[in-house]
Design an enzyme around this catalytic site. Structure first.
Site, PDB file in Angstrom:
ATOM      1  N   ASP A  70       0.023  -5.711   0.407  1.00 30.78           N
ATOM      2  CA  ASP A  70       0.624  -4.726   0.002  1.00 30.78           C
ATOM      3  C   ASP A  70       2.097  -4.794   0.642  1.00 30.78           C
ATOM      4  O   ASP A  70       2.866  -5.718   0.446  1.00 30.78           O
ATOM      5  CB  ASP A  70       0.313  -3.620   1.315  1.00 30.78           C
ATOM      6  CG  ASP A  70       0.551  -2.600   1.533  1.00 30.78           C
ATOM      7  OD1 ASP A  70       0.728  -2.178   0.199  1.00 30.78           O
ATOM      8  OD2 ASP A  70       1.791  -1.868   2.613  1.00 30.78           O
ATOM      9  N   ASP A  88      -4.312   1.320   3.095  1.00 25.77           N
ATOM     10  CA  ASP A  88      -4.556   0.208   3.215  1.00 25.77           C
ATOM     11  C   ASP A  88      -6.399  -0.581   3.886  1.00 25.77           C
ATOM     12  O   ASP A  88      -6.693  -1.260   4.039  1.00 25.77           O
ATOM     13  CB  ASP A  88      -3.859  -0.877   3.337  1.00 25.77           C
ATOM     14  CG  ASP A  88      -2.509  -1.219   2.346  1.00 25.77           C
ATOM     15  OD1 ASP A  88      -2.241  -1.252   1.268  1.00 25.77           O
ATOM     16  OD2 ASP A  88      -1.573  -1.041   3.125  1.00 25.77           O
TER      17      ASP A  88
END
Length: 683
Positions: free
Chosen positions: A405, A582
């Site tokens: 990420d 996430d």
């Protein structure tokens, strides 16, 4: 539920029940989904499960399937078994060292005094489960375990009472200890998964002010909200449902879903989701999705489903355990029968059978993985890398591609101001203004200026205007910290000090060792790639700088699709991320790591957490995990070789229970000693 056999038994047993169309077990969540005729009630299903030998309750009575009571009971039983095992082994070592006559008998009686209450207490999880199964004329994995422990205990009592040379309390208690330790770890792992989902759902607003027909508002709980209702959302309030803004404009903290730390400007017509926090003006939002239909609830569901896919490791381990117990006990029974037929007599035949039972005790095999994992985890903790689940090292060693990420992972996720041309007097004013606000940029400003040792200025008449900024008076001058009118400045604040003005620009700084960490991952054979929920422009800029492939603007389901695509092509992806968005990807990836600054739910979903601002612990974790698996394979090789050599000797009657106990203990020591070589692996 203990193993794959339990799953098959429940699904088959309920499927044979009149009125039940289908039954599906979720082993990770310990839930059974039943499609049945309306004539059957929940109580009927619960009763049927109890007749199959399983305790059961309706989902409504325990929505998150929390099982703290069982976890605590298993930990207590493990601690008692461990305490008893250590004390009995001390006495056994004395007997093995040559203590004889009255001294040996006294040590055996002392061992019995310790072992009997320990077995009675620590063996309850197995005994009660076996008793319930036998009550309904069924068997499960706990039945042979209970028989083995009770048989060894009974023979030991007989030997002690008759002044025999050998007692086997140590083997019985040790067997209980290792079995309980495995079950306690399994229970803890499942509770952590449930806690992660609970933490995610707790971000939703618990209630909302609903606008009534006469303009008044009524406070309703989140579960009572319905699509179409208009919610009045005040500054600082978290949304309790997904909706569309009908009146007003504001900025919202949407980092929970997007991972973007900067506040997002929203106005009439914009869609905002449950869990987002209103940072500015009061807005009116018409609900479009409530309760289980909200996006945040969908993320929780994805995390739950993704976590279930990991249970295949549990099933493989349980299948091996299910085969191991009957195989060992069958071997012992065959040894007893064979020697009885050969005319050895029941006493000698029983001793040989018990020697087989002890020498095949899975201590070396049982320690092969956990001993190496414990030492490796301890070495990594000292380097700021926390492994939450022992099996995570196994998966970390296998990963071949790293997915990052962006915000909060490759970058620090905290807006850092550029204070280069800001005089100290202005910094003091900025600090005094910023520390009165909860805006993310104000927090970054406070942290940066405070780190320079600057003290806040004395201000009067401090006031914050929602959506604009903070203003006050510094002596005769008007001072303020506001949003710049020029939107092209990007992430910035405008400091006004009398007639002077400064634009303070912010940036999300990269981790200091980002380049070195990516180079180390490449050296370890891992490709790196960015998959981010952020806007394309900032992701592309960072990706080009690092020469990495990237995907931007991804939703949680999109990240899961990326992972699924990689898995189909034979990859074993490692996910590194910090945001709540996430969470599903962290749970679904082959292995996952979250930074220590990540959200609670992301940390719960990840296999490991690294502390500090450096990214190098990620590469170090993979390096140590690979070394750990080398040691595990060595341990397994030794344990298999030990059993291949020892079992035939025991079956041939060439090994006494004493020698069997010594051999079993030495095999465990060899495995532990080999595992200790991992202590320096994290250098």
């Amino acid at each position: 539920m203990r193993c794959a056999g339990c799953i098959a038994k429940i699904e088959r047993g309920l499927g044979e029940m009149d009125g039940v169309e289908a039954a599906r077990v979720n082993f990770s969540a310990k839930r059974v989904a039943v499609r049945h005729d309306p004539s059957l009630s929940e109580d009927d299903i619960v009763t049927a499960l109890e007749r199959l030998g399983f305790e059961a309750q309706a989902v409504a009575a325990n929505p998150l399937a929390q099982d703290d009571k069982e976890s605590k009971a298993l930990l207590r039983a493990t601690a008692v078994a461990g305490f008893g095992m250590m004390n009995i082994m001390l006495l056994s070592v004395s007997v093995w060292s040559g203590a004889g006559g009255i001294t040996r008998d006294v040590f055996h009686w002392l061992s019995a005094l310790i072992a009997l209450p320990v077995i009675a207490y620590s063996g309850r999880p197995f005994f009660s489960s076996a008793a319930m199964a036998l009550k309904y004329r069924r068997t499960n994995m706990d039945v042979p375990i209970s028989i083995g422990v009770l048989l060894a205990t009974g023979m030991s009592i007989y030997e002690t009472a008759t002044g025999g040379a050998h007692a086997y309390f140590d083997g019985a208690v040790m067997l209980l200890f290792f079995l309980l330790a495995g079950r306690a770890l399994d229970s803890t792992m499942r509770n952590r998964t449930r806690a992660g989902i609970g933490a995610l759902l707790s971000r939703m607003g618990k209630s909302a002010s609903v606008v009534q027909g006469d303009g008044s508002t009524q406070r309703l709980a989140a579960e009572d909200l319905e699509p179409g209702m208009v919610m009045l959302v005040a500054a600082g309030e978290a949304l309790a449902a997904d909706g569309v803004i009908e009146q007003g404009s504001s900025s919202v903290d949407n980092a929970m879903l997007t991972g973007e730390s900067a506040p997002e400007q929203v106005s009439i017509g914009a869609t905002i989701h449950a869990g987002a926090i209103n940072l500015g003006n009061v807005i009116h939002v018409r609900a479009i999705a409530t309760g289980a239909d909200t996006v945040i609830a969908e993320i929780a569901r994805l995390m739950d489903e993704a976590g279930q896919s990991r249970s295949r490791y549990v099933r493989i381990a349980d299948r091996a355990s299910r085969l191991y117990a009957p195989a060992v006990h069958s071997l012992a029974a065959l040894a007893f029968i064979g020697w009885m037929i050969a005319g050895a007599g029941w006493h000698q035949s029983m001793l040989i059978a018990i020697a087989v039972l002890i020498i095949t005790c899975p201590c070396a095999m049982g320690l092969a993985v956990p001993a190496a994992q414990v030492v490796a985890s301890g070495a990594l903790i000292r380097k700021g890398f926390l492994v939450k689940d022992g099996s995570a090292l196994e998966r970390l060693a296998e990963v071949d591609i790293a997915l990052f990420d962006k915000t909060g992972t490759l970058t620090l996720g905290e807006p850092r101001p550029d204070l280069g041309d800001l005089p100290e007097e202005a910094q003091a004013v900025a600090l005094a203004l910023a520390q009165t606000s909860r805006h993310p940029l104000s927090k970054g400003l406070v942290a940066a200026i405070s780190a320079n040792g600057v003290k806040p200025a004395m201000l009067d008449n401090v006031a914050e205007e929602a959506g604009r900024g903070v203003s006050a008076r510094a002596g005769e001058k008007l001072v303020s910290l506001t949003r710049p009118e020029d939107v092209s400045t990007g992430l910035a604040s405008l400091l006004t000090f009398g007639d002077e003005r400064w634009t303070i620009r912010f940036s999300d700084a990269k981790r200091s060792d980002l380049g070195a960490a990516l180079a180390e991952l490449e050296r370890l054979g891992l490709q790196s790639r960015i998959i981010s929920g952020d806007r394309r422009a900032p992701v592309e800029a960072l990706a080009n700088e690092l020469s990495l492939p990237f995907d931007a603007g991804l939703k949680p389901q999109d990240k899961l699709d990326v992972l699924a695509g990689l898995a189909e092509r034979g990859h074993k992806p490692l996910m590194i991320g910090d945001g709540l968005n996430d969470g599903p990807a962290l749970a679904a990836a082959h292995a996952s790591i979250a930074p220590g600054t990540a959200s609670d739910a992301s940390q719960q979903a990840a296999d490991a957490v690294f502390i500090g601002e450096r990214l190098m612990p990620v590469a170090l974790g993979i390096k140590v995990a690979r070394r750990c698996m080398q040691i595990v394979r060595q341990n397994f090789g030794f344990a298999i070789a030990y059993n291949v050599c020892a079992v035939p000797l025991a079956l041939a009657g060439l090994v006494t229970p004493l020698v069997a106990a010594i051999a079993m203990s030495l095999s465990s020591l060899v495995v532990v000693g080999n595992s200790l070589r991992l202590a320096g692996a994290a250098k």
